[in-house]
Write a protein that holds these residues in place. Structure first.
Motif, PDB file in Angstrom:
ATOM      1  N   HIS A  95      20.355  51.483  -0.365  1.00 15.61           N
ATOM      2  CA  HIS A  95      19.469  51.453   0.789  1.00 15.61           C
ATOM      3  C   HIS A  95      19.256  52.866   1.315  1.00 15.61           C
ATOM      4  CE1 HIS A  95      21.318  47.442   0.642  1.00 15.61           C
ATOM      5  NE2 HIS A  95      20.188  46.995   1.146  1.00 15.61           N
ATOM      6  N   ILE A  96      18.279  52.996   2.212  1.00 21.44           N
ATOM      7  CA  ILE A  96      18.085  54.252   2.937  1.00 21.44           C
ATOM      8  C   ILE A  96      19.141  54.291   4.029  1.00 21.44           C
ATOM      9  CG2 ILE A  96      16.514  55.606   4.367  1.00 21.44           C
ATOM     10  CD1 ILE A  96      14.220  53.956   3.091  1.00 21.44           C
ATOM     11  N   LEU A  97      20.039  55.244   3.965  1.00 23.25           N
ATOM     12  CA  LEU A  97      21.103  55.345   4.960  1.00 23.25           C
ATOM     13  C   LEU A  97      21.119  56.750   5.544  1.00 23.25           C
ATOM     14  CD1 LEU A  97      23.972  53.389   3.135  1.00 23.25           C
ATOM     15  CD2 LEU A  97      22.327  52.528   4.810  1.00 23.25           C
ATOM     16  N   ARG A  98      20.056  57.079   6.256  1.00 24.74           N
ATOM     17  CA  ARG A  98      19.940  58.390   6.877  1.00 24.74           C
ATOM     18  C   ARG A  98      20.515  58.357   8.288  1.00 24.74           C
ATOM     19  NH1 ARG A  98      13.700  60.152   5.336  1.00 24.74           N
ATOM     20  NH2 ARG A  98      13.915  59.977   3.061  1.00 24.74           N
ATOM     21  N   ASP A  99      21.165  59.434   8.666  1.00 28.15           N
ATOM     22  CA  ASP A  99      21.725  59.604  10.009  1.00 28.15           C
ATOM     23  C   ASP A  99      22.804  58.597  10.349  1.00 28.15           C
ATOM     24  OD1 ASP A  99      20.204  61.900  11.194  1.00 28.15           O
ATOM     25  OD2 ASP A  99      18.506  60.616  10.737  1.00 28.15           O
ATOM     26  N   VAL A 100      23.341  57.892   9.351  1.00 30.63           N
ATOM     27  CA  VAL A 100      24.481  57.001   9.564  1.00 30.63           C
ATOM     28  C   VAL A 100      25.623  57.463   8.659  1.00 30.63           C
ATOM     29  CG1 VAL A 100      23.091  54.992  10.236  1.00 30.63           C
ATOM     30  CG2 VAL A 100      23.683  55.334   7.828  1.00 30.63           C
ATOM     31  N   THR A 101      26.843  57.230   9.115  1.00 34.93           N
ATOM     32  CA  THR A 101      27.993  57.570   8.281  1.00 34.93           C
ATOM     33  C   THR A 101      28.252  56.479   7.251  1.00 34.93           C
ATOM     34  OG1 THR A 101      29.485  56.577   9.916  1.00 34.93           O
ATOM     35  CG2 THR A 101      29.104  58.949  10.062  1.00 34.93           C
ATOM     36  N   GLY A 102      27.596  55.345   7.421  1.00 32.69           N
ATOM     37  CA  GLY A 102      27.739  54.244   6.487  1.00 32.69           C
ATOM     38  C   GLY A 102      27.140  52.984   7.055  1.00 32.69           C
TER      39      GLY A 102
END
Length: 236
Positions: free
Chosen positions: A54-61
């Motif tokens: 998935h697109i996981l930008r600006d999250v640590t997970g």
């Protein structure tokens, strides 16, 4: 607390608890025997989502409990599309157990978390703002409530707001979804977010565009980190 439990008991007599996955009346039964096998098949062995899926930008997970298919898909659609708001209590409690190991009991139809909450690595629980109005409740907010209680941390219901109307995400590619949502969320009170570790809650992670856009707004407001959790995710 006692008033809330009394209200839940009274509501349970008038509107008996139902299984969110198959809509069977459960009443005071803790688990549904009809769809347990299908739920187990759709449950992720490891809740954490790989960054390649998935697109996981600006999250640590990010993490999700189930794959968005079968009875899980029906449960979430029923929950979101004018169904029973109480489904959020069951789904949210299971998110707390599957992702964070929070145990709970169901007695007389009421979910009670037991034991000491795990050491919280988060400071606030923040739900993703719903894109649809008029249903009388916000699905991500109802999922976030049990998570906040289980972890023993505050729920900031209105931390995020949607700033503009966006086109439907259905049928859009991941890149198109990101573009459609760009700048669509903002933080209401940055002072509540600054320096905090945020647990961001949504119902379904599809491409990850929504949680990434919300996380960007939270990080811009000074959040230390954002981790996203959802009831289910789609497989791309």
């Amino acid at each position: 607390m006692q008033l809330r439990v009394a209200a839940q008991l009274a509501a349970g007599l008038v509107y008996p608890r139902r299984c969110p996955f198959c809509d069977r009346v459960l009443g005071w039964m803790p688990d549904c025997p009809d769809c347990a096998a299908e739920q187990a098949k759709l449950r992720r062995a490891v809740p954490r989502l790989p960054a390649t899926e998935h697109i996981l930008r600006d999250v640590t997970g990010a993490a999700a409990v189930w794959r968005y298919d079968g009875c899980v898909r029906q449960a979430i659609l029923r929950f979101k599309n004018g169904g029973r708001a109480c489904y959020g209590e069951t789904l949210g409690a299971e998110m707390a157990r599957a992702v964070f190991g929070c145990n709970y009991d169901i007695k007389h139809g009421i979910i009670t978390f037991n034991g000491v909450p795990p050491l919280a690595r988060f400071d606030l629980v923040v739900p993703v703002p719903s894109s649809e109005r008029g249903r009388g409740y916000e699905p991500p907010e109802l999922l976030a409530g049990p998570l906040a209680r289980a972890l023993g941390i505050p729920l900031e219901k209105r931390a995020l707001r949607k700033t503009r109307v966006t086109h439907t995400q259905k049928g859009l590619s991941a890149a198109e979804r990101l573009q459609n949502l760009r700048g669509a969320f903002c933080v209401r009170n940055a002072q509540r977010i600054e320096g905090r570790r945020i647990l961001l809650v949504d119902d379904v992670i599809t491409t990850g565009a929504t949680i990434s856009t919300c996380a960007a707004a939270l990080m811009q407001a000074g959040a230390l980190e954002v981790f996203a959790v959802a009831a289910a995710h789609t497989e791309l």
